[in-house]
Design a protein around this motif. Structure first.
Motif, PDB file in Angstrom:
ATOM      1  N   ARG A 103      34.952  40.332  39.486  1.00 26.83           N
ATOM      2  CA  ARG A 103      35.394  39.878  40.818  1.00 26.83           C
ATOM      3  C   ARG A 103      34.982  38.424  41.071  1.00 26.83           C
ATOM      4  N   VAL A 104      33.782  38.066  40.663  1.00 27.69           N
ATOM      5  CA  VAL A 104      33.323  36.675  40.805  1.00 27.69           C
ATOM      6  C   VAL A 104      34.189  35.757  39.941  1.00 27.69           C
ATOM      7  N   ALA A 105      34.486  36.168  38.715  1.00 32.28           N
ATOM      8  CA  ALA A 105      35.328  35.352  37.827  1.00 32.28           C
ATOM      9  C   ALA A 105      36.699  35.118  38.445  1.00 32.28           C
ATOM     10  N   ALA A 106      37.248  36.124  39.108  1.00 30.27           N
ATOM     11  CA  ALA A 106      38.543  35.966  39.770  1.00 30.27           C
ATOM     12  C   ALA A 106      38.459  34.943  40.897  1.00 30.27           C
ATOM     13  N   ARG A 109      38.418  31.406  39.522  1.00 28.53           N
ATOM     14  CA  ARG A 109      39.735  30.903  39.087  1.00 28.53           C
ATOM     15  C   ARG A 109      40.774  30.951  40.210  1.00 28.53           C
ATOM     16  N   ASP A 110      40.304  31.122  41.447  1.00 28.20           N
ATOM     17  CA  ASP A 110      41.156  31.120  42.649  1.00 28.20           C
ATOM     18  C   ASP A 110      42.189  32.238  42.660  1.00 28.20           C
TER      19      ASP A 110
END
Length: 152
Positions: A103-106, A109-110
């Motif tokens: 979720r943080v990675a998403a 990457r906006d």
């Protein structure tokens, strides 16, 4: 975008009578849910065959090496029968951490929400997770899987 993956992983855990959804359940659900995942997780045909073989064995109860691990007691891994659970299983610590990192990675990457490739990258990046061990057992380097998934 992870809701279908989570639902499949939960069904697998319930069918198996597992107390928790572990990273192996999530990996299996990803492979079933997204056609890109297998190519990124196991790009060589022998790797793909091994990985799918491990997952099939685990599904039908032959993969006893995978019986003990995240979220499971030593007694359960030692052949003491497990009871079917009436409650819906929660996530193991490793699985919950991977979902959180996805979720943080998403967000980084906006993207509005995490997708299967975000989750694949995070499952593979935890060397102690069952998913990473399964990838390694199939001959795939989990750290390379994480890099491929992040490169999209």
């Amino acid at each position: 975008m992870l809701a279908p993956v989570m639902a499949r992983a939960r069904r697998r855990a319930v069918r198996a009578g597992d107390a928790e959804i572990d990273s192996g359940h999530l990996l299996h659900a990803l492979l079933e849910s997204d056609e890109q995942v297998l190519g990124l997780a196991a790009p060589q045909p022998t790797q793909a065959t091994r990985l799918m073989g491990y997952l099939a064995q685990r599904s039908i109860g032959f993969g006893r090496d995978w019986q003990q691990g995240e979220g499971e007691s030593a007694d359960e891994g030692a052949g003491i029968p497990r009871q079917r659970l009436a409650l819906q299983p929660g996530l193991s610590d490793a699985a919950e951490a991977a979902v959180g990192r996805a979720r943080v990675a998403a967000l980084v990457r906006d993207a509005g929400e995490a997708d299967p490739l975000d989750l694949l990258a995070e499952l593979a990046s935890d060397p102690g997770s069952r998913a990473a061990k399964m990838l390694k057992g199939a001959g795939a380097d989990p750290s390379e899987v994480a890099v491929r998934a992040r490169q999209r």
